[in-house]
Design an enzyme around this catalytic site. Structure first.
Site, PDB file in Angstrom:
ATOM      1  N   GLU A 242     -20.571  30.761  18.455  1.00  0.00           N
ATOM      2  CA  GLU A 242     -19.539  31.052  19.439  1.00  0.00           C
ATOM      3  C   GLU A 242     -18.239  30.392  18.988  1.00  0.00           C
ATOM      4  OE1 GLU A 242     -18.944  30.747  24.272  1.00  0.00           O
ATOM      5  OE2 GLU A 242     -20.109  29.201  23.240  1.00  0.00           O
TER       6      GLU A 242
ATOM      7  N   ASP B 156     -24.406  28.543  20.562  1.00  0.00           N
ATOM      8  CA  ASP B 156     -23.513  28.439  21.708  1.00  0.00           C
ATOM      9  C   ASP B 156     -22.667  27.169  21.630  1.00  0.00           C
ATOM     10  OD1 ASP B 156     -22.811  29.212  24.627  1.00  0.00           O
ATOM     11  OD2 ASP B 156     -23.470  27.123  24.792  1.00  0.00           O
TER      12      ASP B 156
ATOM     13  N   HIS C   2     -21.287  37.743  28.252  1.00  0.00           N
ATOM     14  CA  HIS C   2     -21.718  37.122  29.500  1.00  0.00           C
ATOM     15  C   HIS C   2     -20.691  36.162  30.081  1.00  0.00           C
ATOM     16  CE1 HIS C   2     -22.564  34.310  26.307  1.00  0.00           C
ATOM     17  NE2 HIS C   2     -22.653  33.340  27.201  1.00  0.00           N
ATOM     18  N   ASP C   3     -19.676  35.796  29.293  1.00  0.00           N
ATOM     19  CA  ASP C   3     -18.630  34.893  29.766  1.00  0.00           C
ATOM     20  C   ASP C   3     -17.369  35.642  30.177  1.00  0.00           C
ATOM     21  OD1 ASP C   3     -19.983  32.467  29.569  1.00  0.00           O
ATOM     22  OD2 ASP C   3     -19.485  32.228  27.447  1.00  0.00           O
TER      23      ASP C   3
ATOM     24  N   ASP D 294     -30.337  32.981  21.377  1.00  0.00           N
ATOM     25  CA  ASP D 294     -29.281  32.028  21.704  1.00  0.00           C
ATOM     26  C   ASP D 294     -29.795  30.611  21.470  1.00  0.00           C
ATOM     27  OD1 ASP D 294     -26.680  31.431  22.637  1.00  0.00           O
ATOM     28  OD2 ASP D 294     -26.849  33.005  24.150  1.00  0.00           O
TER      29      ASP D 294
END
Length: 578
Positions: free
Chosen positions: A280, A226, A346-347, A124
């Site tokens: 993302e 991200d 994870h979101d 990430d």
């Protein structure tokens, strides 16, 4: 189709026992197209030192488990040094490992262990913003003439209040934070502890490329960017319309300059290493998505679009709409570009609690169905840790139980606005990110085998029936179905590259489609409902072989199915005749 009922029962019992094919690392771009990504939230995977927080040694301990899943790529959420205002998405040092997670030696051992098992590693990269504890920002805020001042976005107070900007994580929703040291405001699209980096400054861009090369030189195989859609900004900071909060993507994402930054990043980093790249988000429309990922653009490798994952709502969702969204994205990328396929990360809250039915009566079947969907679509599948077990939402009742900054600051925002706090908590119970971050459920021992200490987030109470140890021994478990589906995908390129054709687009309960490639054709039938559904075979071909069934048997007579609730079937239709 001969002896279909008997064959389906035997396959169901044997599916989990299939041996995993080895996954040697490939050297061309097919490795990330044919890859299956397993996303790990490191705080929640395995704790080896009893502090209640997962660590790199915990991942190392479970590398054989990860390999047993058949996946060949691992994406790890941020493990850099961080004060943890946003669980590692606020980075204070891009070249070191967070102390809670371990050491650089642990990282090196983890990476080596993955590569020994034919597993690639995706890191990430959080560079829309840094931590307010990063040395760059500490220098930047120290004086207006500091060499690092222009690493961030500043608005001098003598100019008055800056034009309003919406913050996704701020309790007041305000993205400008006043800082008395230099009598100025700094910009933060996320929390106050996450000041936005100024990508318009070439020195910032070079800093980023340099640390990315640091990790690529260590052997990292891919980068996930991200929130990078937001990196480019108009530094005149014009006034935005009143609908900014509701439509912030339109004003924040894909601003002029972003493509230049990605092309530069590709030239500086991606083109020099055998790495995969994904960001993302996928732009605001298909045109922008293609501009990000088409091969001739020399920017990124694949699109990671949120339209599909955003469909699930507390009040439910329409399967017809679900099918339309995924079919539209597939059609758009059928000839050019490449997609990511996912329903959780994870979101998001847990896969089965959002898109399936986590009632004990239907949890296993619907979790298997959802994994079947993800692993039978065109694109690169992203599977989130615990979804291979059918882990569910934890269902907190009080705001005091949450740890996520988005949930906590959102609560304060609703409270200060006099909003409906009960409704907010009800929605959090369905959609909070903490639902998807509870500790991995390994066995029936204390804290599900995650930690000998107090876990940073509570373990879901259903861990005694939903865990790795039990599911590994149960041939009919969610885990063993996941393993069988991974094997099926890896052994059949038609599920990677094959043309996708939607059948029965208006059916409100069944998602049916075919995959076809180089003379092979498969049919996928998914009953997205709690009901038995009668369904005539939706193709003209004969059903040659039942390749996968998530239930003990299938009811079929005279080319008519009686699909059980949440039943998922994959058939081979044999060679296609012209």
């Amino acid at each position: 189709m001969k002896n279909l009922l008997l064959f389906s029962s035997l396959f169901f019992l044997m599916a989990g026992c299939a041996e995993k094919a080895e996954a040697p690392v490939k050297k061309d771009d097919s490795w990330w197209k044919e890859g299956i990504v397993y996303q790990i939230y490191p705080r929640s995977f395995k704790d080896t030192d009893g502090d209640g927080i997962g660590d790199l040694k915990g991942i190392i301990e479970e590398l054989d488990y990860i390999q047993s899943l058949g996946v060949n790529m691992v994406w790890l959420n941020p493990i850099y040094s961080s004060p943890n205002a946003d669980n590692g998405y606020d980075i204070s040092d891009y070249r070191s490992i967070m102390e809670e997670f371990g050491t650089m030696e642990d990282f090196d051992a983890m990476l080596e262990g993955m590569h020994e098992r034919g597993i690639r590693f995706v890191m990430d990269v959080v560079v829309n913003h840094s931590s307010d504890q990063h040395e760059w920002f500490l220098q930047s805020r120290s004086s207006r003439d500091n060499p690092y001042r222009d690493y961030y976005h500043w608005w001098p107070a003598e100019k008055g209040e800056p034009p309003y900007r919406y913050s996704l994580f701020d309790a007041a929703g305000d993205a400008w934070k006043y800082d008395s040291i230099t009598d100025a405001y700094y910009l933060h699209y996320f929390s106050q502890q996450q000041p936005d980096l100024k990508w318009e400054n070439p020195k910032v861009r070079q800093e980023v490329y340099d640390f990315m090369k640091f990790w690529a030189d260590k052997g990292v195989d891919g980068f996930r960017l991200d929130a990078f859609q937001f990196a480019a900004k108009d530094t005149t900071y014009p006034e935005f319309p009143d609908d900014l909060e509701q439509n912030f993507i339109q004003y924040y994402a894909m601003q002029p300059g972003l493509h230049d930054y990605l092309k530069e990043m590709n030239e500086e980093v991606f083109s020099k290493y055998d790495v995969m790249s994904v960001a993302e988000g996928a732009g605001r429309n298909f045109k922008e998505a293609h501009e990000l990922v088409d091969a001739d653009r020399n920017e990124l490798n694949m699109a990671y679009a949120f339209e599909g994952v955003d469909i699930a709502k507390p009040e439910g969702y329409s399967l017809v709409h679900f099918k339309e969204v995924f079919s539209r994205w597939d059609a758009e990328f059928a000839e050019k570009g490449w997609l990511s396929i996912f329903l959780a990360n994870h979101d998001q809250a847990r896969l089965v609690s959002r898109f399936g039915n986590d009632d004990p009566k239907f949890r296993e079947a619907s979790a298997k169905l959802l994994n079947t969907f993800i692993l039978s679509m065109r694109g690169t599948p992203y599977c989130y840790y615990g979804d291979e077990l059918g882990m569910t939402n934890i269902g907190f009742d009080s705001i005091s139980q949450y740890r996520d900054i988005a949930a906590l600051n959102g609560y304060e925002k609703v409270k200060s606005a006099g909003g409906d706090l009960d409704l907010y908590l009800q929605n959090l119970k369905f959609s909070s990110r903490d639902n998807g971050r509870t500790p991995m459920q390994w066995d029936t021992t204390l804290n599900a085998g995650f930690s000998t200490g107090t876990p940073w987030l509570p373990v879901n109470e259903n861990y005694k029936t939903v865990n790795v140890a039990l599911e590994e021994e149960d041939p009919g478990s969610v885990l063993n179905h996941f393993n069988a589906m991974v094997t099926l995908r890896k052994e059949n390129p038609v599920l990677v590259y094959g043309a996708y054709t939607l059948l029965l687009p208006d059916h409100e309960q069944v998602y049916a489609y075919t995959r076809e490639w180089e003379g092979e054709k498969m049919l996928v039938l998914l009953n997205f409902s709690d009901d038995i559904v009668t369904l005539p075979v939706p193709v003209e071909e004969e059903l040659e072989d039942l390749l996968l069934n998530n239930l003990p048997q299938v009811y079929y007579k005279d080319r008519v199915f009686s699909l059980e609730p949440w039943q998922a079937l994959v058939f081979s239709l044999g060679p296609v005749t012209e």
